[in-house]
Each structure stands twice: as structure tokens, then as C-alpha cells.
Motif scaffolding. Structure first.
Motif, PDB file in Angstrom:
ATOM      1  N   MET A   1     -37.107  43.343 -15.605  1.00 22.31           N
ATOM      2  CA  MET A   1     -37.033  44.515 -14.749  1.00 22.31           C
ATOM      3  C   MET A   1     -37.698  44.177 -13.417  1.00 22.31           C
ATOM      4  O   MET A   1     -38.750  43.570 -13.379  1.00 22.31           O
ATOM      5  N   ARG A   2     -37.080  44.594 -12.341  1.00 21.39           N
ATOM      6  CA  ARG A   2     -37.637  44.379 -11.009  1.00 21.39           C
ATOM      7  C   ARG A   2     -38.643  45.474 -10.689  1.00 21.39           C
ATOM      8  O   ARG A   2     -38.568  46.576 -11.213  1.00 21.39           O
ATOM      9  N   THR A   3     -39.579  45.168  -9.808  1.00 25.59           N
ATOM     10  CA  THR A   3     -40.593  46.131  -9.389  1.00 25.59           C
ATOM     11  C   THR A   3     -40.139  46.831  -8.115  1.00 25.59           C
ATOM     12  O   THR A   3     -39.683  46.183  -7.176  1.00 25.59           O
ATOM     13  N   ILE A   4     -40.284  48.149  -8.073  1.00 18.71           N
ATOM     14  CA  ILE A   4     -39.968  48.955  -6.897  1.00 18.71           C
ATOM     15  C   ILE A   4     -41.290  49.338  -6.247  1.00 18.71           C
ATOM     16  O   ILE A   4     -42.155  49.938  -6.884  1.00 18.71           O
ATOM     17  N   GLY A   5     -41.459  48.992  -4.984  1.00 17.66           N
ATOM     18  CA  GLY A   5     -42.654  49.384  -4.239  1.00 17.66           C
ATOM     19  C   GLY A   5     -42.435  50.736  -3.583  1.00 17.66           C
ATOM     20  O   GLY A   5     -41.385  50.992  -3.004  1.00 17.66           O
ATOM     21  N   LEU A   6     -43.418  51.604  -3.681  1.00 16.33           N
ATOM     22  CA  LEU A   6     -43.359  52.927  -3.059  1.00 16.33           C
ATOM     23  C   LEU A   6     -44.490  53.021  -2.044  1.00 16.33           C
ATOM     24  O   LEU A   6     -45.652  52.870  -2.404  1.00 16.33           O
ATOM     25  N   ILE A   7     -44.156  53.235  -0.768  1.00 12.35           N
ATOM     26  CA  ILE A   7     -45.188  53.423   0.244  1.00 12.35           C
ATOM     27  C   ILE A   7     -45.391  54.927   0.365  1.00 12.35           C
ATOM     28  O   ILE A   7     -44.543  55.647   0.868  1.00 12.35           O
ATOM     29  N   GLY A   8     -46.499  55.407  -0.143  1.00  7.89           N
ATOM     30  CA  GLY A   8     -46.795  56.835  -0.148  1.00  7.89           C
ATOM     31  C   GLY A   8     -47.930  57.162   0.801  1.00  7.89           C
ATOM     32  O   GLY A   8     -48.383  56.328   1.572  1.00  7.89           O
ATOM     33  N   GLY A   9     -48.389  58.406   0.727  1.00  5.63           N
ATOM     34  CA  GLY A   9     -49.531  58.822   1.511  1.00  5.63           C
ATOM     35  C   GLY A   9     -49.183  59.635   2.739  1.00  5.63           C
ATOM     36  O   GLY A   9     -50.060  60.233   3.343  1.00  5.63           O
ATOM     37  N   MET A  10     -47.885  59.643   3.137  1.00  4.41           N
ATOM     38  CA  MET A  10     -47.530  60.493   4.255  1.00  4.41           C
ATOM     39  C   MET A  10     -47.854  61.937   3.879  1.00  4.41           C
ATOM     40  O   MET A  10     -48.334  62.701   4.676  1.00  4.41           O
ATOM     41  N   SER A  11     -47.592  62.251   2.641  1.00  5.29           N
ATOM     42  CA  SER A  11     -48.149  63.424   1.962  1.00  5.29           C
ATOM     43  C   SER A  11     -48.069  63.097   0.484  1.00  5.29           C
ATOM     44  O   SER A  11     -47.057  62.564   0.022  1.00  5.29           O
ATOM     45  N   ALA A  67     -48.185  47.915   5.682  1.00  2.00           N
ATOM     46  CA  ALA A  67     -48.428  48.423   4.321  1.00  2.00           C
ATOM     47  C   ALA A  67     -47.497  47.734   3.331  1.00  2.00           C
ATOM     48  O   ALA A  67     -47.909  47.381   2.225  1.00  2.00           O
ATOM     49  N   ALA A  68     -46.252  47.508   3.725  1.00  4.24           N
ATOM     50  CA  ALA A  68     -45.283  46.864   2.831  1.00  4.24           C
ATOM     51  C   ALA A  68     -45.646  45.410   2.552  1.00  4.24           C
ATOM     52  O   ALA A  68     -45.334  44.883   1.486  1.00  4.24           O
ATOM     53  N   LYS A  69     -46.320  44.759   3.476  1.00  2.00           N
ATOM     54  CA  LYS A  69     -46.677  43.355   3.306  1.00  2.00           C
ATOM     55  C   LYS A  69     -47.868  43.154   2.368  1.00  2.00           C
ATOM     56  O   LYS A  69     -48.126  42.037   1.946  1.00  2.00           O
ATOM     57  N   ARG A  70     -48.591  44.204   2.043  1.00  2.00           N
ATOM     58  CA  ARG A  70     -49.810  44.066   1.248  1.00  2.00           C
ATOM     59  C   ARG A  70     -49.543  43.662  -0.196  1.00  2.00           C
ATOM     60  O   ARG A  70     -50.396  43.116  -0.859  1.00  2.00           O
ATOM     61  N   ARG A  71     -48.378  43.947  -0.711  1.00  2.00           N
ATOM     62  CA  ARG A  71     -47.977  43.560  -2.070  1.00  2.00           C
ATOM     63  C   ARG A  71     -46.563  43.016  -1.989  1.00  2.00           C
ATOM     64  O   ARG A  71     -45.883  43.163  -0.992  1.00  2.00           O
ATOM     65  N   ALA A  72     -46.084  42.434  -3.063  1.00  2.00           N
ATOM     66  CA  ALA A  72     -44.760  41.804  -3.017  1.00  2.00           C
ATOM     67  C   ALA A  72     -43.859  42.286  -4.145  1.00  2.00           C
ATOM     68  O   ALA A  72     -43.553  41.559  -5.064  1.00  2.00           O
ATOM     69  N   PRO A  73     -43.408  43.545  -4.104  1.00  2.00           N
ATOM     70  CA  PRO A  73     -42.450  44.007  -5.103  1.00  2.00           C
ATOM     71  C   PRO A  73     -41.054  43.491  -4.782  1.00  2.00           C
ATOM     72  O   PRO A  73     -40.836  42.885  -3.734  1.00  2.00           O
ATOM     73  N   SER A  74     -40.112  43.774  -5.661  1.00  2.00           N
ATOM     74  CA  SER A  74     -38.722  43.355  -5.451  1.00  2.00           C
ATOM     75  C   SER A  74     -38.059  44.145  -4.341  1.00  2.00           C
ATOM     76  O   SER A  74     -37.183  43.650  -3.634  1.00  2.00           O
ATOM     77  N   THR A  75     -38.431  45.401  -4.183  1.00  2.00           N
ATOM     78  CA  THR A  75     -37.859  46.267  -3.155  1.00  2.00           C
ATOM     79  C   THR A  75     -38.885  47.336  -2.789  1.00  2.00           C
ATOM     80  O   THR A  75     -39.785  47.608  -3.559  1.00  2.00           O
ATOM     81  N   TRP A  76     -38.751  47.933  -1.621  1.00  2.00           N
ATOM     82  CA  TRP A  76     -39.662  48.983  -1.158  1.00  2.00           C
ATOM     83  C   TRP A  76     -38.889  50.229  -0.782  1.00  2.00           C
ATOM     84  O   TRP A  76     -37.772  50.150  -0.290  1.00  2.00           O
ATOM     85  N   THR A  77     -39.500  51.389  -0.922  1.00  2.00           N
ATOM     86  CA  THR A  77     -39.015  52.611  -0.307  1.00  2.00           C
ATOM     87  C   THR A  77     -40.202  53.374   0.237  1.00  2.00           C
ATOM     88  O   THR A  77     -41.312  53.251  -0.263  1.00  2.00           O
ATOM     89  N   ARG A  78     -39.978  54.116   1.286  1.00  2.00           N
ATOM     90  CA  ARG A  78     -41.024  54.966   1.849  1.00  2.00           C
ATOM     91  C   ARG A  78     -40.877  56.354   1.264  1.00  2.00           C
ATOM     92  O   ARG A  78     -39.785  56.906   1.231  1.00  2.00           O
ATOM     93  N   CYS A  79     -41.985  56.922   0.821  1.00  2.00           N
ATOM     94  CA  CYS A  79     -41.975  58.245   0.189  1.00  2.00           C
ATOM     95  C   CYS A  79     -42.253  59.295   1.261  1.00  2.00           C
ATOM     96  O   CYS A  79     -43.346  59.859   1.315  1.00  2.00           O
ATOM     97  N   ASN A  80     -41.288  59.548   2.130  1.00  2.00           N
ATOM     98  CA  ASN A  80     -41.513  60.468   3.230  1.00  2.00           C
ATOM     99  C   ASN A  80     -40.197  60.982   3.787  1.00  2.00           C
ATOM    100  O   ASN A  80     -39.144  60.512   3.407  1.00  2.00           O
ATOM    101  N   GLY A  81     -40.322  61.914   4.711  1.00  2.00           N
ATOM    102  CA  GLY A  81     -39.147  62.437   5.385  1.00  2.00           C
ATOM    103  C   GLY A  81     -39.064  61.956   6.816  1.00  2.00           C
ATOM    104  O   GLY A  81     -38.150  61.242   7.192  1.00  2.00           O
TER     105      GLY A  81
END
Length: 100
Positions: A1-11, A67-81
Motif C-alpha cells: 500500500m502506498r502512503t498518502i501525505g496530508l498537509i493539514g493545519g489550514m484549519s 511542508a511537503a518536503k519534510r516527509r516522503a510519502p507516495s503522494t500528497w494532498t493539501r487539506c484546505n480550500g
């Protein structure tokens, strides 16, 4: 299974929703006792919001790319609007998907 990175904190409220949606999709595809393999990195939204408010969208984008460079998942998404406007291609090897 691949890892999905989530960049959160916008809220944290939107971060919770993205986490829920990703895991519900994994459960629907893989079965009731399954979940997505994720890595969430939460940022301090204050400096990002300040850059957006001042029209410094490039600076906001740099903060999110860092922020995305701090870890190395398979893919990233931003948790924001709204910060998706700062989305620009980066040299990161991990693909990104956009779901706002």
C-alpha cells in the motif's frame, strides 16, 4: 500500500474531513477493517494566511512546498480550500492530487 501525505493545519476542521474522506474511500475499496496508510503534517496557518492576505501567494506556496518536503510519502494532498491558489508544480518526486 502506498502512503498518502496530508498537509493539514489550514484549519483542523478541514483536515479532519480530508482524513475521513480518504479513509472512507479506502474502506469502501479494501473492506470494513481497512484504512488508508497516511502521514499528516500540520502547518501553522498564521504565516500562510498573512502571506495570502498581503497578496504574497508565491510565499504561501513556498511554505506549503516546504511542508511537503519534510516527509516522503507516495503522494500528497493539501487539506484546505483557499490555499490551492498557491499550488504550483514543485521538484518533489511525489505526485499530488487536488480535491478541494
Amino acid at each position: 500500500m502506498r502512503t498518502i501525505g496530508l498537509i493539514g493545519g489550514m484549519s483542523w476542521q478541514s483536515s479532519v474531513e480530508y482524513y475521513r474522506i480518504v479513509n472512507e474511500a479506502a474502506q469502501a475499496k479494501l473492506g470494513p477493517l481497512r484504512s488508508a496508510q497516511t502521514l499528516m503534517f500540520s502547518v501553522d496557518f498564521g504565516p500562510i494566511e498573512r502571506a495570502q492576505h498581503e497578496g504574497r501567494w508565491d510565499d504561501a506556496g513556498v511554505m506549503l512546498r516546504e511542508a511537503a518536503k519534510r516527509r516522503a510519502p507516495s503522494t500528497w494532498t493539501r487539506c484546505n480550500g483557499s490555499p490551492h491558489a498557491a499550488h504550483k508544480p514543485s521538484s518533489s518526486a511525489a505526485p499530488r492530487f487536488h480535491c478541494s
